[in-house]
Design an enzyme around this catalytic site. Structure first.
Site, short mmCIF file in Angstrom:
data_model
loop_
_atom_site.label_atom_id
_atom_site.label_comp_id
_atom_site.label_asym_id
_atom_site.label_seq_id
_atom_site.Cartn_x
_atom_site.Cartn_y
_atom_site.Cartn_z
CB CYS A 77 28.21 53.12 86.59
SG CYS A 77 27.46 53.75 85.10
CG ASP A 78 31.42 50.57 87.00
OD1 ASP A 78 30.42 50.33 87.71
OD2 ASP A 78 31.54 50.16 85.84
CB CYS A 102 29.66 53.59 83.06
SG CYS A 102 28.64 54.80 83.91
#
Ligand code: NAP
Length: 296
Positions: A134-135, A131
């Site tokens: 997200c990261d 992701c």
């Protein structure tokens, strides 16, 4: 507790179905394992959904969730573990409760596929991610690799290119399967180096943190992070014994999105089909709900 219909999965297909079912007067319950939005939660940028010239996946997901709340559609965060059939009644068992209903819509979507290399599971969150949204910020001004050649890999590589220092885009063939527009953007991006005809054959780590990858069992590439975008696997384990899935786990449906078990429908990324898009998932969920709402 008995409902007219139970919708499993609060991604686009499930939410669209719930909206149509509720507005048709159905007593409907939504069940979700994690959080509303499904795969939308890990899409950075959507530019092909009518009504939104440009919107992030989480923002679109939030708007859909607000619609569910406005319509007062009940939902529960519970993982479904089994479905059984007793005459015309369907029994849905979650880790917490058991529910009954006349119709079920399975809209559980898919989860990211990994490369299957040694130590992969341990390195998730320690250099390996599925992701970018997200990261991505964890790798600000660092060097990362993205693996895959479809729309997801290229789109997420473009997103990461605005954050990280350099991206190695690793693809196993010489041609991408992504949309032409994305390929052109990738090719004109200054900090993306494309590595064609290459497979990651090993992970290199130090003290449990990814420090590099081995390519084609030969070359080593030093990187701080690896983003895997090589496709998705359907989440239908709980439905296996109903005999509605193909060997890969995808569900077969008819033109009304009903399976070979009367009263069990499926829509979105878990069905066997040609086009896996947000707009098709919404349409399939709506079509199934119109059909089963009339039966109740
Ligand atoms: P995908 O289209 O199935 O592409 C997967 C990519 O990973 C392919 O390039 C494939 O290589 C590669 N791959 C598969 N297994 C591999 C392995 N073991 N090692 C190395 N590479 C491997 O998956 P996706 O990109 O996630 O897209 C899924 C669906 O969602 C598609 O229908 C896509 O169009 C859609 N999508 C749409 C959008 C959008 O419209 N904005 C955004 C994201 C996704 P090969 O090409 O050699 O098979």
């Amino acid at each position: 507790m008995k409902y007219d219909s139970i919708i499993i999965g609060m991604g686009v297909a499930g939410i669209a179905a719930a909206i149509y079912a509720k507005r048709a007067g159905n007593n409907v319950l939504l069940l979700e394992k994690e959080r509303p939005g499904g795969i939308l939660n890990i899409i950075d940028n959507i530019e092909n959904y009518p009504g939104f010239k440009k919107i992030s996946g989480p923002d679109l997901s939030l708007q859909m969730f607000e619609q569910i709340n406005e319509l007062k559609i009940p939902y529960k965060i519970e993982e479904v573990i089994d479905i059984t059939i007793q005459d015309d009644l369907k029994i849905v068992k979650t880790k917490k409760e058991t529910y009954q209903c006349n119709n079920i819509l399975i809209a559980t979507g898919r989860s990211p596929i990994l490369l299957g290399l040694p130590k992969e599971e341990e390195l998730i969150g320690k250099g390996i991610s599925t992701c970018a949204l997200c990261d991505g910020t964890l790798y600000k001004n660092k060097n990362v690799a993205v693996v895959g050649g479809g729309n997801s890999a290229l789109q997420e590589a473009l997103y990461l290119s605005k954050i990280v220092k350099k991206i190695y885009l690793i693809h196993r063939r010489e041609e991408f399967r992504a949309e032409k527009e994305l390929i052109e953007k990738i090719k004109s991006s200054e900090n993306i180096e494309i590595i064609y005809n290459s497979q990651i054959t090993n992970y290199i780590e130090e003290n449990g943190i990814l420090t590099g990858i081995e390519i084609n069992e030969a070359k080593e590439l030093k990187i701080d992070g690896l983003f895997i975008y090589i496709g998705y696997a359907p989440k239908t384990d709980f439905a296996k014994k109903l005999n509605i899935t193909n060997p890969a786990g995808y569900i077969e449906v008819d033109k009304n999105y009903e399976t070979n078990v009367p009263g069990i429908y499926a829509a979105g990324d878990i069905i066997i089909k040609k086009v896996y898009q947000i707009i098709t998932a919404a349409s399939e969920g709506a079509t199934a709900a119109i059909r089963f709402s009339r039966k109740n």
